[in-house]
Write an enzyme that holds these catalytic residues in place. Structure first.
Site, PDB file in Angstrom:
ATOM      1  N   ASN A 149       0.811  -1.230   0.000  1.00  0.00           N
ATOM      2  CA  ASN A 149       0.000   0.000   0.000  1.00  0.00           C
ATOM      3  C   ASN A 149       0.841   1.275   0.000  1.00  0.00           C
ATOM      4  OD1 ASN A 149       0.718  -0.644   2.665  1.00  0.00           O
ATOM      5  ND2 ASN A 149      -0.958   0.584   3.467  1.00  0.00           N
ATOM      6  N   GLU A 247       3.593  -5.449  12.313  1.00  0.00           N
ATOM      7  CA  GLU A 247       2.667  -4.315  12.124  1.00  0.00           C
ATOM      8  C   GLU A 247       1.554  -4.827  11.227  1.00  0.00           C
ATOM      9  OE1 GLU A 247       3.023  -1.483  13.630  1.00  0.00           O
ATOM     10  OE2 GLU A 247       4.994  -1.954  14.455  1.00  0.00           O
ATOM     11  N   CYS A 281      -3.253   1.539   6.319  1.00  0.00           N
ATOM     12  CA  CYS A 281      -3.635   0.796   7.524  1.00  0.00           C
ATOM     13  C   CYS A 281      -4.226   1.737   8.584  1.00  0.00           C
ATOM     14  CB  CYS A 281      -2.433   0.052   8.072  1.00  0.00           C
ATOM     15  SG  CYS A 281      -1.023   1.142   8.327  1.00  0.00           S
ATOM     16  N   GLU A 460       7.431   0.348  16.166  1.00  0.00           N
ATOM     17  CA  GLU A 460       8.466   0.926  15.318  1.00  0.00           C
ATOM     18  C   GLU A 460       8.597   2.401  15.688  1.00  0.00           C
ATOM     19  OE1 GLU A 460       6.822  -0.029  11.405  1.00  0.00           O
ATOM     20  OE2 GLU A 460       8.219  -1.711  11.286  1.00  0.00           O
TER      21      GLU A 460
HETATM   22  P1  NDP Z   1       0.134  -9.363   3.138  1.00  0.00           P
HETATM   23  O1  NDP Z   1       0.163  -9.867   4.524  1.00  0.00           O
HETATM   24  O2  NDP Z   1      -0.566 -10.160   2.108  1.00  0.00           O
HETATM   25  O3  NDP Z   1       1.620  -9.185   2.585  1.00  0.00           O
HETATM   26  C1  NDP Z   1       2.612  -8.425   3.249  1.00  0.00           C
HETATM   27  C2  NDP Z   1       3.974  -8.925   2.814  1.00  0.00           C
HETATM   28  O4  NDP Z   1       4.155 -10.262   3.278  1.00  0.00           O
HETATM   29  C3  NDP Z   1       4.145  -8.989   1.294  1.00  0.00           C
HETATM   30  O5  NDP Z   1       5.477  -8.689   0.960  1.00  0.00           O
HETATM   31  C4  NDP Z   1       3.812 -10.434   1.014  1.00  0.00           C
HETATM   32  O6  NDP Z   1       4.330 -10.870  -0.196  1.00  0.00           O
HETATM   33  C5  NDP Z   1       4.470 -11.109   2.193  1.00  0.00           C
HETATM   34  N1  NDP Z   1       3.967 -12.451   2.494  1.00  0.00           N
HETATM   35  C6  NDP Z   1       2.824 -13.042   2.068  1.00  0.00           C
HETATM   36  N2  NDP Z   1       2.739 -14.312   2.556  1.00  0.00           N
HETATM   37  C7  NDP Z   1       3.849 -14.518   3.313  1.00  0.00           C
HETATM   38  C8  NDP Z   1       4.342 -15.615   4.093  1.00  0.00           C
HETATM   39  N3  NDP Z   1       3.671 -16.754   4.196  1.00  0.00           N
HETATM   40  N4  NDP Z   1       5.490 -15.453   4.763  1.00  0.00           N
HETATM   41  C9  NDP Z   1       6.173 -14.283   4.718  1.00  0.00           C
HETATM   42  N5  NDP Z   1       5.776 -13.226   3.972  1.00  0.00           N
HETATM   43  C10 NDP Z   1       4.631 -13.331   3.285  1.00  0.00           C
HETATM   44  O7  NDP Z   1      -0.398  -7.889   3.205  1.00  0.00           O
HETATM   45  P2  NDP Z   1      -0.725  -6.922   1.995  1.00  0.00           P
HETATM   46  O8  NDP Z   1       0.500  -6.758   1.150  1.00  0.00           O
HETATM   47  O9  NDP Z   1      -1.995  -7.368   1.370  1.00  0.00           O
HETATM   48  O10 NDP Z   1      -0.933  -5.531   2.746  1.00  0.00           O
HETATM   49  C11 NDP Z   1      -2.137  -5.136   3.283  1.00  0.00           C
HETATM   50  C12 NDP Z   1      -2.159  -5.386   4.769  1.00  0.00           C
HETATM   51  O11 NDP Z   1      -1.081  -4.722   5.387  1.00  0.00           O
HETATM   52  C13 NDP Z   1      -3.405  -4.843   5.426  1.00  0.00           C
HETATM   53  O12 NDP Z   1      -3.896  -5.793   6.349  1.00  0.00           O
HETATM   54  C14 NDP Z   1      -2.916  -3.614   6.163  1.00  0.00           C
HETATM   55  O13 NDP Z   1      -3.670  -3.257   7.285  1.00  0.00           O
HETATM   56  C15 NDP Z   1      -1.549  -4.046   6.555  1.00  0.00           C
HETATM   57  N6  NDP Z   1      -0.717  -2.874   6.837  1.00  0.00           N
HETATM   58  C16 NDP Z   1      -0.381  -2.617   8.133  1.00  0.00           C
HETATM   59  C17 NDP Z   1       0.355  -1.491   8.455  1.00  0.00           C
HETATM   60  C18 NDP Z   1       0.775  -1.209   9.859  1.00  0.00           C
HETATM   61  O14 NDP Z   1       1.629  -0.361  10.046  1.00  0.00           O
HETATM   62  N7  NDP Z   1       0.213  -1.865  10.853  1.00  0.00           N
HETATM   63  C19 NDP Z   1       0.762  -0.533   7.404  1.00  0.00           C
HETATM   64  C20 NDP Z   1       0.373  -0.924   6.087  1.00  0.00           C
HETATM   65  C21 NDP Z   1      -0.354  -2.056   5.819  1.00  0.00           C
HETATM   66  P3  NDP Z   1       3.410 -10.856  -1.527  1.00  0.00           P
HETATM   67  O15 NDP Z   1       2.879  -9.495  -1.684  1.00  0.00           O
HETATM   68  O16 NDP Z   1       4.363 -11.231  -2.568  1.00  0.00           O
HETATM   69  O17 NDP Z   1       2.329 -11.861  -1.274  1.00  0.00           O
END
Ligand code: NDP
Length: 479
Positions: A149, A247, A281, A460
């Site tokens: 995002n 996070e 988020c 963080e």
């Molecule tokens: P995901 O959890 O799908 O992915 C996050 C990252 O993890 C990506 O790089 C993804 O790779 C990777 N990933 C996916 N599966 C695995 C696994 N089994 N093991 C290790 N890494 C993995 O989240 P999104 O990318 O869809 O992001 C949206 C989410 O992030 C929302 O829930 C949002 O709330 C949260 N978010 C939280 C924030 C915070 O500060 N708390 C800030 C921003 C977002 P790939 O994309 O290649 O699948």
């Protein structure tokens, strides 16, 4: 165009020579290819990071500061190229990437480059009998995994403190938005970051992310993403006793009291609902309005939202661009349908937007406001992560606190009131890692950032991040 991994200081193809399609969300078309890396590539990155660690961890803070400042300068020099790349990869308006994502990426690097110069550890004097001091040592090879995002913004937010603290890093950007991480690797080469200090491996979460999580040699992982992915990472990492910073998701309340500054609450609520197509988020997706101003606020809010322009991310007059992917668009549309099944009324929006010409296959959705739902229905409990908000009336401080705290999440909350005592009471009672009073997304990078409940573990920001990326050793000397 093929994106490449950055391993051992060089840009290289994945071992298996396989690539994945990378889509432009504004057009729905493939416009580049991403390494479909595997565990083998992570093992190579680990070797490079391990070899680089002894030297990098012994560089002076001043040396780390200098190279990081060069990286920040280069991000600024390439501002326009990076902003356009971020928009093309993610679908967000170029204007937003220009004002928020790219400047913040440079600030992240600069902030931690300078923070390490001021970072000090504690000492504990035992009434003259002995003195303890805490040595803060870099951990070794650490992993950073970030979401789609705010691609470069969140990628640098993790990498910067890890590097500043003297660790070497294996980082994985989201497979959905890899482009600015690739451009960032070129910047690191140009800035003279020593080889192997930062390694960027592209590919699927289930392959690359999972290989980082499972690698015995990677001692700490900083992850931002969804709660379910966070749970998977925690399960795999726990038996190895890895340090984890997670996070995760949010379902943030935006609470508007009758005594608020109406115009300010209104203007900011439009932003906190729909900035980045609601894919932040920290967006406030549940709007609670105190009953005496409910109708007035609702009418004014809906009028403003219905005037927002969904359009070409390159057009400076567009308020919303495209959602990040077809899959995500379908997920968000599914929640709009669910809201209606649950008895909600759509006040504005609710429809996919079809643009003309090259943008005809893009992932556009109207900003959507829904009324008439109970605080505890699925629409109000589950993270939607798109341009969809619900609006509900409340009668008392106690009631809205219960509504706000009713979800499994606890990332951020916003409170609008001119009564500062009420603001303080709400902040104390809300189950939330961050509470904004009369503002939203106002960030001081020194403050603790993170969530409670299923929104995450750890904090963080500022010295919290440097504490995470170091191991303390207490040294006790008898006097
Ligand atoms: P995901 O959890 O799908 O992915 C996050 C990252 O993890 C990506 O790089 C993804 O790779 C990777 N990933 C996916 N599966 C695995 C696994 N089994 N093991 C290790 N890494 C993995 O989240 P999104 O990318 O869809 O992001 C949206 C989410 O992030 C929302 O829930 C949002 O709330 C949260 N978010 C939280 C924030 C915070 O500060 N708390 C800030 C921003 C977002 P790939 O994309 O290649 O699948």
């Amino acid at each position: 165009m093929n994106i490449q991994n950055y391993i051992g200081g060089a840009l290289i193809n994945p071992k298996g020579e396989l690539f994945l399609d990378n889509y432009n969300p504004a057009t729905g078309k493939v416009y580049s290819y991403i390494p479909d890396s595997t565990e083998e590539d992570i093992n190579n990155a680990f070797k490079a990071a391990k070899n680089a660690f002894p030297t990098w961890s012994k560089t002076t803070k001043e040396e780390r500061f200098k190279v990081m400042m060069r990286i920040a300068d280069l991000i600024e020099e390439r501002h326009d190229e990076l902003a356009l790349a971020e928009s093309t990869d993610n679908g967000k308006p170029v204007k937003l990437a220009s004002h928020v994502d790219i400047p913040r990426a440079a600030s992240n690097i600069r902030f931690f480059a300078t923070a390490i110069l001021h970072y000090a550890s504690e000492s504990h004097d035992m009434d003259g009998a002995a003195i303890n001091y805490t040595l803060r040592k870099p951990i070794g090879v650490v992993g950073c995994i970030s979401p789609w995002n705010l691609p470069l913004y969140l990628f640098t937010w993790k990498i910067a403190p890890a590097l500043a603290a003297g660790n070497t890093v294996i980082a994985k950007p989201s497979e959905v938005t890899p482009m600015t991480a690739y451009l960032f690797s070129k910047i690191c080469i140009e800035a003279g970051l020593p080889e192997g200090v930062l390694n960027i491996v592209h590919g699927l979460g289930a392959n690359v992310g999972a290989a980082i999580t499972a690698h015995e040699g990677i001692k700490a992982i900083s992850f931002t993403g969804g709660t379910e992915t966070g749970k998977t990472i925690a399960k795999v990492a726990a038996p190895m006793f890895k340090k984890l910073s997670l996070e995760l998701g949010g379902k943030n309340p935006n609470i508007i009291f009758a005594d608020c500054d109406f115009e300010q609450a209104l203007r900011t609520s439009v932003m906190s609902s729909f900035a980045n197509q609601g894919q932040i988020c920290l967006c406030g997706s549940r709007i609670f309005v105190e009953r005496p101003i409910y109708e007035k606020f609702k009418t004014a809010f809906v009028a403003k939202v219905s005037r927002l322009k969904v359009g070409d991310p390159n057009d400076p007059t567009s308020n919303l661009g495209a959602l990040v992917s077809k899959e995500h668009l379908e997920k968000v549309k599914g929640y709009i349908a669910l809201a209606q099944e649950e008895g909600g009324t759509i006040l504005t929006g609710g429809n996919q937007v079809y643009l003309d010409g090259a943008l005809a296959d893009g992932n556009y959705l109207e900003p959507t406001v829904i009324e008439g739902l109970s605080y505890n229905c699925r629409t109000n409990q589950e993270e939607i992560f798109g341009p969809v908000v619900t609006i509900m009336p409340f009668d008392t401080e106690e009631e809205v606190t219960d509504f706000a705290n009713s979800t499994e999440y606890g990332l951020a909350a916003t409170v609008w009131t001119q009564d500062i005592s009420k603001g303080n009471r709400m902040a104390a009672n809300l189950q939330s890692g961050i509470v904004w009073v009369n503002c939203w997304l106002l960030r001081d990078l020194r403050t603790p950032f993170g969530g409670v409940k299923n929104s995450g573990v750890g904090r963080e920001g500022g010295f919290n991040a440097l504490n995470f990326f170091t191991e303390p050793t207490n040294v006790c000397i008898k006097v």
